[in-house]
Design a protein around this motif. Structure first.
Motif, PDB file in Angstrom:
ATOM      1  N   LEU A 110       4.946  -4.214   0.539  1.00 30.07           N
ATOM      2  CA  LEU A 110       4.583  -3.449  -0.560  1.00 30.07           C
ATOM      3  C   LEU A 110       3.741  -2.104   0.009  1.00 30.07           C
ATOM      4  O   LEU A 110       3.144  -2.159   1.106  1.00 30.07           O
ATOM      5  N   ASP A 140       3.620   1.657  -4.253  1.00 29.29           N
ATOM      6  CA  ASP A 140       3.898   0.556  -5.305  1.00 29.29           C
ATOM      7  C   ASP A 140       2.699   0.144  -6.344  1.00 29.29           C
ATOM      8  O   ASP A 140       2.870  -0.473  -7.119  1.00 29.29           O
ATOM      9  N   GLY A 171       3.105  -1.302 -11.405  1.00 31.14           N
ATOM     10  CA  GLY A 171       2.282  -1.144 -10.522  1.00 31.14           C
ATOM     11  C   GLY A 171       0.953  -2.106 -10.510  1.00 31.14           C
ATOM     12  O   GLY A 171       0.114  -2.237  -9.984  1.00 31.14           O
TER      13      GLY A 171
END
Lengths: 565, 565
Positions: free
Chosen positions: A90, A94, A101
């Motif tokens: 990640l 993100d 998110g």
């Protein structure tokens, strides 16, 4: 009308409130009733309902997990892999506002909080070191996995979490009960919560429009501080600034504006050569005035030809000795010669909160302006400094620019609440909330207890070492503030005859002990020379976590490390 | 030796590291092996082990809870009462450093985090309002359960949590995708985490001794910024200051010191009357220089008798129009007349991160100093402003006091890393960490993408409204920055003949729409008059959460609210 505009119908749940369940639940029904009650009672009922509301949610969430845990043991790993987030794949992109998110954002923030709460716990744990010292070149070369260099490409969130841990690992625990190195020490949990909230709100003190609650908190808190100073009805003006030096700079600027307002438009040629008086041991006023135009208090009366004495700075709590200037006597002189009286209480201002110690600032109500840093003696997290002014209007008179692109007089609310035209800054950080929240949580008496306790501790240290073998006090008599200044003389120096050789040896003792302290990481205390005095320790106590045992630890440690010097 | 001093033997677990299990576990054994590997590999293994280590801990903690939950259902309430904290009987004095304060401290911090994470979630949720507007008198009178007044007695932690919720409830969501009101907008999750960590570390940038990691981060980040400006090898100097106005003040002070160093000791009488040139539409330089001595760029060449032109401020991104001064042309003049060239890139500096847009600051490498606020265009939480200087040494030359009680040259580490003598402040807040962490997490390319996206959005807005009925642009041509300045003319005004009446009516439109916007809470955008131009909207886009649909929402909302004006 835009399709996505939220409805403003009164029956819908308020989208701004947190922890509300869908309408129709018993919580909402009861809360509606509660809101009909008197304020205090309604609030209490709502608080109770909300707590139980949360509780129910937590119960059901635990229920869910529990049944999964026990009834489906074989599947545990995959379930945990699902709830446990793998941050190695990640990235910042993100997180919110990215699509989907929310979940990684919450998981990431909770991981950060886990790191931070662990740090908080360790900070108060005396078996933890105050610091893990490394030289600059060591940290720059990069410790295991900790690389300070910035690159073009993003790092994974896993690496970011490692960086957070390492940043704390190689830092200094300024809240540790044995950290005495600065005037600002301690880690107040309420103040910390306040800072976390402040950074989450991430706004600017510029206008009421974008910081309505914080602007009002600042106004009320400044008024309270002025009341405590002793100005009638707390009248006057003020602002929070990024620190004592800047607060003091404000005082010089407004005094100059008050006496020579044309300086604002015409520059220093519009005024004669101005003279500023200050006590010898003061640091924070230095940047606002050229050295030659600063005269020390003991030389007042000296007349410089063609110069106009304009400003006297009385120090309330000097940095090294914690000394207080006699404000009444200085105020008499200021009145006689029509000079601006500023009290620099950056360090000592906190004593105003103590009925036992506030007499040290006796006469402060006669000052034209006062600097007072709650981030020092009152344990508020850095930065929190106030400049308080007795006369209303002079602060904005001095600093206002009335720029149309900054302030619009035709806004729908009372724009006298906009603070930006008082400040020399445009973007001004919200320093008030943590302080306001601490005041709420402790009450005035809480600050008083903290201050009395710190002064008691320094009295304990003073009486302990005053006549003790190997110690010598730097100045005579009981310290006025928590500053205890002393030399420690190792056995090998103690019996040397006074003279240059002894002075030279003694000058090296404090730096050596301090270096050993930092390398062992057990405690930290400051030292410095002053005038013709060789290096001595300056112990200051503002740390609410410190106890007598920590004071004992400090002297034991000094003696242990200094034994063979 | 003091009995409670922690052992420094190498085999013991490092008391400063978090999340370590007792020695002897497989984690520690493996981590020991991992540390023998190359840095990158070792780190990865350690990260993996640490994650699994945490995971195991979490599993066993859940196991414990699960079995209690399912096997002892009858006792659930009492168990939850035990784990659930009743904050109504707890006070700040019960938190750490109080005896047995650890458990309530952790519970309290987690409650605060619950409030904050809820707020973060709502901030990005477009169905949430940007603000819940109340007038100052309404908030001062006290909303339900929310009383801003400070009292002598402490409030319970339950009330403190209510206060935290209410502070957010009545505030403004500056990270909301539809908040466009300021140059600083957005809520960056990494930046937020960085601020939470910064306030937990609660230290001061003054010396390496108390902020080793942060001081180095500042140094490396400033070097990187200087490289991006284009100074050879990133050489030079700089410091982070509390905001753009103070960064610009630094530039004026160091320029004055460079040309007339005696000003430092002798005051302004040591220099002739100095003149500063600046562009017309600049705000941040104003406080550093008297009005009369500031000349606007278009009038340079004008000679004031007896005055020395010393300093030119080229604005890179003006506040209202987002205009960029032609730096090369100004630099030519500065070289010819030996003047200091400062580039105020508080707002526009961020464009240097974009290969597509950095040409707008072409020539910035010829500046003597540059102000650059990452807290504006780069989305770093407030406060984060840098003053960058091409010549090394002049910053500390100008500001140093070499006070023995502030800096001790006989410390065990390389004291050239102490930053305090460069600053006008003593206590200086740690503004670097959040920025450094964001840079790590996004990479240079992440900032570039953010900036390109914001400029794309403003281009979208510009092309959308340029020829649209009811809109009129304030200045000709494509905006250079994200500032799009326009009038909205409601149908009733559109067809009026040009003249004073139309001007007066139009002047009232933006304030009215803004007031309605704030009352409905759906979006926020700034307006102002400028020179002879009546009130217009200034749309700026620095918010990473904004999308085209939010731009559409804004224009829809302006048209909806302005329809009947």
């Amino acid at each position: 009308m835009a399709a996505s505009a939220p409805s403003s119908s009164g029956n819908e749940p308020d989208p701004n409130s947190t922890n509300l369940r869908p309408p129709g639940s018993s919580y909402d029904a009861w809360c509606g009733v509660a809101h009909g009650c008197s304020r205090k009672l309604g609030m209490k009922i709502c608080g109770f309902l909300q707590k139980n509301n949360n509780l129910e949610e937590k119960i059901s969430s635990f229920k869910e997990r529990s049944s999964k845990d026990l009834l489906d043991n074989s599947d545990r790993d995959s379930r945990f892999r699902r709830t446990e987030t793998d941050f190695s794949n990640l990235f910042a992109r993100d997180l919110l506002p990215a699509k989907n998110g929310e979940e990684p954002t919450m998981q990431f923030l909770l991981e950060v909080v886990d790191i931070l709460t662990n740090y908080v716990r360790k900070t108060f744990d005396r078996s933890t070191k105050v610091l893990d010292f490394h030289h600059p070149h060591q940290l720059l070369e990069g410790m295991e996995g900790f690389n300070l260099e910035l690159s073009d490409q993003p790092e994974s969130l896993e690496q970011i979490l490692v960086d957070c841990r390492d940043t704390l690992k190689y830092g200094v625990r300024t809240g540790h009960p044995r950290f005495f190195n600065q005037l600002s020490t301690g880690l107040d949990i309420i103040g910390l919560s306040g800072e976390w909230l402040t950074s989450t709100a991430n706004t600017n003190m510029f206008t009421y429009e974008i910081a309505p609650v914080f602007v009002l908190m600042e106004q009320l808190t400044l008024k309270k501080m002025r009341e405590i100073i002793g100005w009638p009805d707390g009248e006057g003006d003020g602002i929070f600034s990024p620190g004592g030096a800047i607060s003091n700079m404000y005082s010089v600027m407004i005094a100059r504006y008050k006496f020579f307002p044309e300086v604002k438009t015409k520059g220093m040629t519009a005024a004669p050569r101005l003279v500023l008086f200050t006590s010898e041991h003061v640091s924070l006023i230095q940047h606002s005035f050229p050295q030659q135009n600063r005269l020390h208090i003991q030389s007042h009366g000296v007349c410089l030809q063609g110069c106009v004495p304009m400003f006297v700075n009385a120090t309330a709590g000097s940095t090294v000795y914690g000394a207080f200037d006699p404000i009444h006597e200085i105020a008499d002189i200021c009145e006689k010669y029509n000079m601006w009286l500023h009290v620099d209480g950056a360090w000592g201002g906190g004593l105003l909160m103590s009925r036992k110690h506030r007499h040290k600032l006796c006469g402060v109500e006669r000052a034209n302006s006062v600097t007072w840093n709650p981030h020092k003696m009152m344990g508020v997290p850095l930065q929190c400094s106030a400049i308080l002014v007795r006369e209303r209007g002079v602060l904005s008179g001095c600093n206002s620019m009335c720029a149309g692109y900054l302030f619009q007089p035709d806004k729908q609310y009372d724009v006298s609440y906009d603070t930006g035209d008082k400040a020399i800054q445009c973007g001004r950080h919200v320093d008030i909330f943590k302080f306001w929240l601490m005041w709420k949580a402790k009450g005035t008496i809480g600050f008083e207890q903290h201050i009395d306790k710190c002064l008691d501790l320094s009295h304990y240290l003073y009486t302990k070492i005053k006549g003790r073998k190997g110690y010598q006090m730097v100045f005579d008599g009981e310290p006025q503030h928590t500053n205890v200044c002393f030399w420690y003389l190792p056995p090998g120096i103690r019996d040397m005859p006074d003279g240059q050789e002894k002075r030279e040896k003694l000058h090296k003792v404090a730096p050596k002990i301090k270096a050993l302290m930092m390398e062992s990481g057990t405690t930290m205390v400051g030292y410095q020379p002053q005038g013709d005095k060789v290096n001595f320790f300056r112990m200051v106590i503002s740390n609410p976590a410190a106890t007598r045992s920590d004071i004992d630890f400090l002297t034991d440690e000094i003696e242990r490390l200094g034994q063979d010097l």
